[in-house]
Design a protein around this motif. Structure first.
Motif, PDB file in Angstrom:
ATOM      1  N   LYS A  52       0.831  -1.207   0.000  1.00 26.56           N
ATOM      2  CA  LYS A  52       0.000   0.000   0.000  1.00 26.56           C
ATOM      3  C   LYS A  52       0.862   1.252   0.000  1.00 26.56           C
ATOM      4  N   GLU A  57      -4.836   4.225   2.079  1.00 25.47           N
ATOM      5  CA  GLU A  57      -5.081   3.079   1.205  1.00 25.47           C
ATOM      6  C   GLU A  57      -5.302   1.803   2.023  1.00 25.47           C
ATOM      7  N   VAL A  58      -4.679   1.729   3.189  1.00 22.70           N
ATOM      8  CA  VAL A  58      -4.914   0.591   4.089  1.00 22.70           C
ATOM      9  C   VAL A  58      -6.351   0.633   4.598  1.00 22.70           C
ATOM     10  N   ALA A  60      -9.010   2.265   3.352  1.00 27.37           N
ATOM     11  CA  ALA A  60      -9.852   2.062   2.156  1.00 27.37           C
ATOM     12  C   ALA A  60     -11.338   1.880   2.442  1.00 27.37           C
ATOM     13  N   GLU A 100      -3.022  -4.632   9.374  1.00 31.13           N
ATOM     14  CA  GLU A 100      -2.424  -4.121   8.139  1.00 31.13           C
ATOM     15  C   GLU A 100      -1.751  -2.775   8.363  1.00 31.13           C
ATOM     16  N   TYR A 104       2.011  -2.045   7.500  1.00 31.57           N
ATOM     17  CA  TYR A 104       2.344  -0.905   6.642  1.00 31.57           C
ATOM     18  C   TYR A 104       3.384  -0.010   7.314  1.00 31.57           C
TER      19      TYR A 104
END
Length: 108
Positions: A52, A57-58, A60, A100, A104
């Motif tokens: 990502k 974006e994680v 989302a 996540e 990240y």
């Protein structure tokens, strides 16, 4: 004082206990399957977390809603409680987003 026993009730109670024991075994089997599938999802999320571009974006939110829409539609087709499925998935997704984000942050 001795209470009279109704043998029909005893048999029904025993049958209920046996059925409950069988249901518990089946639930344990389903839990094992869920654990395996969760492990697969975890591995995929860990990979996704390294790919990502940023934390937005994680998170989302649009993707989350598409996933929810998809699992609701699937549940409805299979005559499964749609609200229960959505609640379960929202909790699952929330937990995986937390993971996540950690992946990240550690990979960026």
């Amino acid at each position: 004082m001795h209470m009279p026993t109704n043998h029909a009730d005893d048999k029904a109670a025993q049958a209920d206990r046996e059925q409950l024991a069988a249901v518990r075994v089946a639930v344990d089997e389903v839990d094992e399957q869920i654990g395996s599938v969760s492990g697969r999802r975890e591995r995929l999320i860990r990979i996704a977390g390294t790919l990502k571009a940023d934390s937005a974006e994680v998170r989302a939110p649009g993707r989350v809603e598409r996933v929810i829409e998809h699992v609701r539609a699937t549940a409805e087709k299979k005559d499964i409680d749609v609200e229960l499925v959505e609640k379960t998935y929202r909790a699952t997704i929330d937990a995986f987003i937390t993971l996540e984000l950690e992946v990240y942050k550690s990979s960026s």
